[in-house]
Scaffold this motif. Structure first.
Motif, PDB file in Angstrom:
ATOM      1  N   LEU A  69       0.807  -1.170   0.154  1.00  0.00           N
ATOM      2  CA  LEU A  69       0.103  -0.031   0.023  1.00  0.00           C
ATOM      3  C   LEU A  69       0.822   1.123  -0.139  1.00  0.00           C
ATOM      4  O   LEU A  69       0.492   2.311  -0.692  1.00  0.00           O
ATOM      5  N   ARG A  86      -9.349   3.721  -5.208  1.00  0.00           N
ATOM      6  CA  ARG A  86     -10.091   3.138  -3.890  1.00  0.00           C
ATOM      7  C   ARG A  86     -11.535   3.059  -3.935  1.00  0.00           C
ATOM      8  O   ARG A  86     -12.194   3.749  -3.163  1.00  0.00           O
ATOM      9  N   ILE A 110      -4.701  -1.680   8.993  1.00  0.00           N
ATOM     10  CA  ILE A 110      -5.550  -1.726   7.823  1.00  0.00           C
ATOM     11  C   ILE A 110      -6.975  -2.080   8.038  1.00  0.00           C
ATOM     12  O   ILE A 110      -7.267  -2.812   8.809  1.00  0.00           O
ATOM     13  N   ASP A 138      -9.848   0.388   2.509  1.00  0.00           N
ATOM     14  CA  ASP A 138      -8.524   0.644   1.774  1.00  0.00           C
ATOM     15  C   ASP A 138      -8.114  -0.016   0.473  1.00  0.00           C
ATOM     16  O   ASP A 138      -7.236   0.126  -0.074  1.00  0.00           O
TER      17      ASP A 138
END
Ligand SMILES: Cc1cc2nc3c(=O)[nH]c(=O)nc-3n(C[C@H](O)[C@H](O)[C@H](O)COP(=O)(O)OP(=O)(O)OC[C@H]3O[C@@H](n4cnc5c(N)ncnc54)[C@H](O)[C@@H]3O)c2cc1C
Length: 393
Positions: A69, A86, A110, A138
């Motif tokens: 990420l 996203r 996360i 995410d």
């Protein structure tokens, strides 16, 4: 005449491009060799969407997700092109593994939340939910047709040499720091030697590596997801993964768990995972197997009310599968291997590039889980009926 180089990367797909990016931005002299032209559709890294599904519970993969990420953002900043869309991802069909995933993702920061089937249907009425769902805001989509040129452009800006239309037809290990290669190029045969070679040749791996390199068995399959026409262009779509057990009640015709997402301008992608016919990368049909295709349309009629199962386009792509669906990231003498991404590697691409660059320069190991010498056993063979080791992907 023999040209001697420092590091050569063979294969300009996702993993080779990311490795060249990592090596070049560290100031290493690197040459990337790719047999086809930029944007080719013969391998595994073409098209405009891949699921950035965060639905893993295994700590090694979860750690790599957290790093990926960040590294996708780094590439975005360096290339000037935002890499992640996203949309969030939502997984359903297996509350037990969803609970494990929730715990694992929360532990590394996360975001993830459990939704009831009714709450999930309220949010995404293009998908049918019959069980609680796990939403990961995410998550989203990645775009190979954007990412590969981004990796290669930044690598070139940092001094990398990238050659398309060059096929390595022979590779011989001459010593601890010496690999001999014979190349087919548009201007004839060429001989190269390199101190260190990274092989990221995807479906061609088994046909290229020298006998001295032993790997778990690699099985190349031709996968055939579909793009369905959405019924309503206004419907919002997350990335989605439906963890189902083929043959169980209601899924008598199912082949595997199902993954999917919106591909802007092309439709709603949906596909079985790792069920394609075995193939040779140079002898592919590029044609869908009709029974699987019709079973996927039957699935969509029931579980994807937001699409028209009668209007679709076919996609063809290769998986290179290991028996346990875990990657191979290892170094054997002067050869560094990146192979066997088993249909779930794209989301991890920048981190795999980092690990392969570490191995090629001797600056760091790979997780033991990915060793080439491991006894790679098919987990579904261990407990009949259990789902794939992770994901679908
Ligand atoms: C239909 C489909 C859907 C997928 N969806 C997802 C998803 O949603 N999420 C996800 O995370 N992953 C997904 N994946 C998996 C992901 O796309 C792959 O793991 C990844 O693209 C593999 O990249 P690669 O670089 O190993 O292979 P490739 O892209 O195939 O690259 C190998 C390259 O090596 C070159 N090459 C081979 N031999 C030679 C040689 N001798 N000389 C020179 N060049 C050579 C080839 O031409 C090729 O370009 C999907 C894969 C498919 C097929």
């Amino acid at each position: 005449m023999v040209t001697r180089l420092d590091i050569v990367v063979i294969g300009g797909g996702a993993m080779g491009s990311a490795t060249a990016w990592q090596l070049a931005t560290r100031g290493r002299e690197v040459t990337l060799l790719e047999q086809f032209a930029p944007g080719h559709t013969n391998g595994a890294s073409h098209g405009t969407t891949r699921n950035l599904n965060l639905g893993y519970a295994d700590p090694t993969y979860v750690g790599m997700l957290a790093e990926s990420l960040m590294l996708w953002e780094t590439l975005g900043a360096q290339s000037g092109s935002e890499q992640i869309t996203r949309t969030g991802t939502v997984n359903h069909g297996d509350p037990v593994s969803q609970a494990d995933t929730l715990a694992a993702l929360t532990a590394v920061g996360i975001r993830a939340e459990e939704l009831s089937a009714a709450e999930a249907t309220e949010r995404w009425n293009g998908i049918r939910f019959a069980t609680p769902a796990l939403h990961m805001p995410d998550g989203g989509q990645l775009n190979p047709d954007l990412a590969l040129p981004s990796f290669q452009r930044v690598a070139t800006e940092h001094g990398a040499t990238i050659r398309h239309g060059v096929r390595v037809v022979e590779m011989t290990v001459l010593g601890e720091n010496q690999v001999h290669m014979v190349l087919e190029t548009p201007s004839g045969t060429e001989i190269l030697e390199a101190r260190s070679v990274v092989v990221t040749a995807g479906a061609w791996t088994s046909y290229l590596i020298p006998d001295s390199v032993r790997l778990p068995q690699l099985r190349v399959t031709q996968e055939q997801p579909l793009h369905f026409a959405p019924r309503d262009a206004q419907t919002g779509w997350p990335g989605f993964n439906h963890n189902i057990v083929p043959g169980s009640p209601g899924f008598e015709n199912a082949y595997s768990p199902v993954y999917g997402m919106l591909t802007p301008g092309e439709g709603i992608k949906a596909g079985w995972h790792g069920t394609g016919a075995q193939t040779h990368p140079d002898q592919r049909s590029f044609a869908s197997e009709p029974k699987q295709l019709h079973a996927l349309r039957d699935y969509a009629r029931v579980w994807l009310p937001g699409v028209n199962a009668d209007i679709f386009t076919e996609i063809s792509c290769t998986y290179t599968n290991t028996p346990d669906e875990d990657f191979i990231l290892d170094r054997i003498g002067p050869i560094t291997m990146g192979a066997g991404f088993s249909g779930h590697g794209f989301k991890f691409t920048p981190t795999i590039g980092r690990i392969l660059a570490d191995l090629a320069t001797g600056s760091g190991p790979a997780p033991a889980k990915f060793s080439a010498g491991r006894r790679a056993i098919d987990p579904t063979a261990l407990s009949a009926g259990s789902r794939s080791a992770h994901g679908p992907f």
